[in-house]
Write an enzyme that holds these catalytic residues in place. Structure first.
Site, PDB file in Angstrom:
ATOM      1  N   ASP A   1       0.683  -1.123   0.102  1.00  0.00           N
ATOM      2  CA  ASP A   1      -0.141   0.184   0.032  1.00  0.00           C
ATOM      3  C   ASP A   1       0.927   1.149  -0.022  1.00  0.00           C
ATOM      4  OD1 ASP A   1      -2.386   1.466  -0.161  1.00  0.00           O
ATOM      5  OD2 ASP A   1      -2.766   0.938   2.252  1.00  0.00           O
ATOM      6  N   GLY A   2       0.286   2.390  -0.557  1.00  0.00           N
ATOM      7  CA  GLY A   2       0.983   3.527  -0.541  1.00  0.00           C
ATOM      8  C   GLY A   2       1.601   4.091  -1.796  1.00  0.00           C
ATOM      9  N   ASN A   3       1.352   3.507  -2.847  1.00  0.00           N
ATOM     10  CA  ASN A   3       2.157   3.962  -4.239  1.00  0.00           C
ATOM     11  C   ASN A   3       1.491   5.234  -4.572  1.00  0.00           C
ATOM     12  OD1 ASN A   3       2.972   1.239  -4.255  1.00  0.00           O
ATOM     13  ND2 ASN A   3       1.871   0.580  -5.960  1.00  0.00           N
ATOM     14  N   GLY A   4       0.154   5.346  -4.273  1.00  0.00           N
ATOM     15  CA  GLY A   4      -0.338   6.577  -4.831  1.00  0.00           C
ATOM     16  C   GLY A   4       0.133   7.935  -3.833  1.00  0.00           C
TER      17      GLY A   4
ATOM     18  N   TRP B   1       3.031   7.941  -2.420  1.00  0.00           N
ATOM     19  CA  TRP B   1       4.311   8.062  -2.681  1.00  0.00           C
ATOM     20  C   TRP B   1       4.589   9.094  -4.052  1.00  0.00           C
ATOM     21  CZ3 TRP B   1       7.476   7.012  -7.020  1.00  0.00           C
ATOM     22  CH2 TRP B   1       8.865   6.905  -6.644  1.00  0.00           C
TER      23      TRP B   1
ATOM     24  N   HIS C   1       2.999   3.409  -9.032  1.00  0.00           N
ATOM     25  CA  HIS C   1       2.748   2.254  -9.057  1.00  0.00           C
ATOM     26  C   HIS C   1       4.190   1.201  -9.882  1.00  0.00           C
ATOM     27  CE1 HIS C   1      -1.137   1.726  -7.678  1.00  0.00           C
ATOM     28  NE2 HIS C   1      -1.791   2.528  -8.912  1.00  0.00           N
TER      29      HIS C   1
ATOM     30  N   THR D   1     -10.904  -6.880  -5.494  1.00  0.00           N
ATOM     31  CA  THR D   1     -12.020  -6.684  -6.121  1.00  0.00           C
ATOM     32  C   THR D   1     -12.510  -5.204  -6.220  1.00  0.00           C
ATOM     33  OG1 THR D   1     -13.106  -7.769  -4.267  1.00  0.00           O
ATOM     34  CG2 THR D   1     -12.954  -9.257  -6.109  1.00  0.00           C
TER      35      THR D   1
ATOM     36  N   ASN E   1     -10.810  -2.528  -6.286  1.00  0.00           N
ATOM     37  CA  ASN E   1      -9.736  -1.792  -6.807  1.00  0.00           C
ATOM     38  C   ASN E   1     -10.408  -1.370  -8.374  1.00  0.00           C
ATOM     39  OD1 ASN E   1      -6.566  -3.044  -5.638  1.00  0.00           O
ATOM     40  ND2 ASN E   1      -7.852  -1.245  -5.057  1.00  0.00           N
TER      41      ASN E   1
ATOM     42  N   ARG F   1     -11.592   2.033  -9.271  1.00  0.00           N
ATOM     43  CA  ARG F   1     -10.880   3.201  -9.461  1.00  0.00           C
ATOM     44  C   ARG F   1     -10.943   3.642 -10.790  1.00  0.00           C
ATOM     45  NH1 ARG F   1      -4.831   2.497  -6.386  1.00  0.00           N
ATOM     46  NH2 ARG F   1      -6.049   1.818  -4.330  1.00  0.00           N
TER      47      ARG F   1
HETATM   48  C1  FPP Z   1      -1.909   0.172  -3.395  1.00  0.00           C
HETATM   49  O1  FPP Z   1      -1.451   1.599  -3.577  1.00  0.00           O
HETATM   50  C2  FPP Z   1      -1.125  -0.875  -4.460  1.00  0.00           C
HETATM   51  C3  FPP Z   1      -2.012  -1.316  -5.409  1.00  0.00           C
HETATM   52  C4  FPP Z   1      -3.479  -1.142  -5.565  1.00  0.00           C
HETATM   53  C5  FPP Z   1      -1.515  -1.965  -6.579  1.00  0.00           C
HETATM   54  C6  FPP Z   1      -0.190  -2.842  -6.148  1.00  0.00           C
HETATM   55  C7  FPP Z   1       0.593  -2.958  -7.282  1.00  0.00           C
HETATM   56  C8  FPP Z   1       1.907  -3.003  -7.894  1.00  0.00           C
HETATM   57  C9  FPP Z   1       2.876  -2.943  -6.895  1.00  0.00           C
HETATM   58  C10 FPP Z   1       2.447  -2.911  -9.094  1.00  0.00           C
HETATM   59  C11 FPP Z   1       2.189  -4.189  -9.941  1.00  0.00           C
HETATM   60  C12 FPP Z   1       2.084  -5.455  -9.269  1.00  0.00           C
HETATM   61  C13 FPP Z   1       2.771  -6.574  -9.717  1.00  0.00           C
HETATM   62  C14 FPP Z   1       2.637  -7.927  -8.931  1.00  0.00           C
HETATM   63  C15 FPP Z   1       3.985  -6.459 -10.898  1.00  0.00           C
HETATM   64  P1  FPP Z   1      -2.458   2.608  -3.698  1.00  0.00           P
HETATM   65  O2  FPP Z   1      -2.609   2.890  -5.116  1.00  0.00           O
HETATM   66  O3  FPP Z   1      -3.733   2.139  -2.707  1.00  0.00           O
HETATM   67  O4  FPP Z   1      -1.645   3.898  -2.794  1.00  0.00           O
HETATM   68  P2  FPP Z   1      -2.500   4.967  -1.983  1.00  0.00           P
HETATM   69  O5  FPP Z   1      -3.103   4.199  -1.014  1.00  0.00           O
HETATM   70  O6  FPP Z   1      -1.217   5.650  -1.464  1.00  0.00           O
HETATM   71  O7  FPP Z   1      -3.279   5.612  -2.834  1.00  0.00           O
END
Ligand code: FPP
Length: 247
Positions: A21-24, A26, A38, A67, A69, A72
């Site tokens: 969690d936390g890609n967004g 970041w 991502h 499910t 997601n 989004r």
């Molecule tokens: C959560 O961060 C992450 C996801 C919903 C997707 C995870 C996907 C990857 C790491 C990339 C592809 C995966 C593979 C297996 C190659 P978020 O978007 O919910 O972050 P946020 O809570 O900060 O918005």
């Protein structure tokens, strides 16, 4: 000094499950698009997979797409699906070199055809690998998984294939997407959120939890060691007393 020195290689979790969690956030912190977050996340996936294999962890499950997601924005969903296809194409080599078997759980028929095709190919090519099983949870929801298990079992009861009395934990395990994968020992969730978000509800019955504020794209080898060290300091009692465990 690396925390790797503090890890007892004989007591690593047999099954580690990670809520990445936390890609967004970041990306947002850096004024970048969520998709870049991502992309950063895929780098952490690579490091984590290789480190787990090195540590001797036999099962690693990554929550890559829930499910929920699907709700989004379309652009973000499309980006994630494209990233999956490109990562699978790119990483098959790493999986083979490290003797890692790929597996996928979830409502996979909902995934775009391209993703399904690539998944099938990598799963089939790596099916005889034995060092570690990497399971991607994709279009995965634990309640949905339990519902489909109940339906399959009910069908078998209706057709006299199993009796109601025979239904036990093992029968339920056999009808979950995770089938032959053992129970989860440790769950890691990054980004400071302390919730389980419909992930492996049945399989985490006796799991330990490790939460870190680190955002997934920043999650490093050392961060993983930190989680394992914490896990190894816990006393897992499985409902027994401390005295019973130390005997
Ligand atoms: C959560 O961060 C992450 C996801 C919903 C997707 C995870 C996907 C990857 C790491 C990339 C592809 C995966 C593979 C297996 C190659 P978020 O978007 O919910 O972050 P946020 O809570 O900060 O918005």
């Amino acid at each position: 000094m690396s925390l790797l020195n503090n890890i007892n290689q004989n007591n690593v979790p047999n099954h580690l499950a990670i809520i990445m969690d936390g890609n967004g956030r970041w990306a947002k912190q850096r004024g970048l698009l969520r998709s870049i977050g991502h992309e950063g996340g895929t780098k952490s996936v690579r490091t984590t997979v290789e480190t787990c294999a090195k540590l001797g962890i036999k099962n690693l499950t990554l929550y890559a797409f829930s499910t929920e997601n699907w709700n989004r924005p379309k652009l973000e969903v499309d980006t994630l699906m494209k990233l999956l296809v490109s990562s699978l194409k790119k990483e098959i080599k790493t999986l083979q070199e490290n003797n890692i078997k790929l597996n996928a759980i979830g409502n996979l028929t909902n995934l775009p055809n391209k993703v399904q095709k690539e998944l099938k190919e990598v799963i089939s090519k790596t099916s005889t690998n034995t060092r570690m099983t990497l399971t991607l949870a994709l279009s995965y929801g634990s309640r949905e998984e339990i519902i489909q298990a109940v339906k399959k079992i009910s069908e078998k009861v209706k057709n006299n294939i199993i009796s109601i009395e025979a239904i036990d934990e093992s029968i339920i395990n056999q009808h979950l997407y995770t089938q032959d994968i053992p129970d989860v020992d440790l769950v890691i969730r990054t980004s400071g959120e302390h919730r389980i978000s419909n992930f492996l509800l049945w399989q985490i019955a006796y799991a330990e939890f490790y939460f870190t504020d680190v955002l997934w794209p920043d999650f490093s080898e050392e961060n993983l060691y930190e989680a394992i060290v914490s896990y190894q300091q816990r006393e897992r009692r499985f409902g027994k007393t401390s005295e019973q465990i130390s005997k």
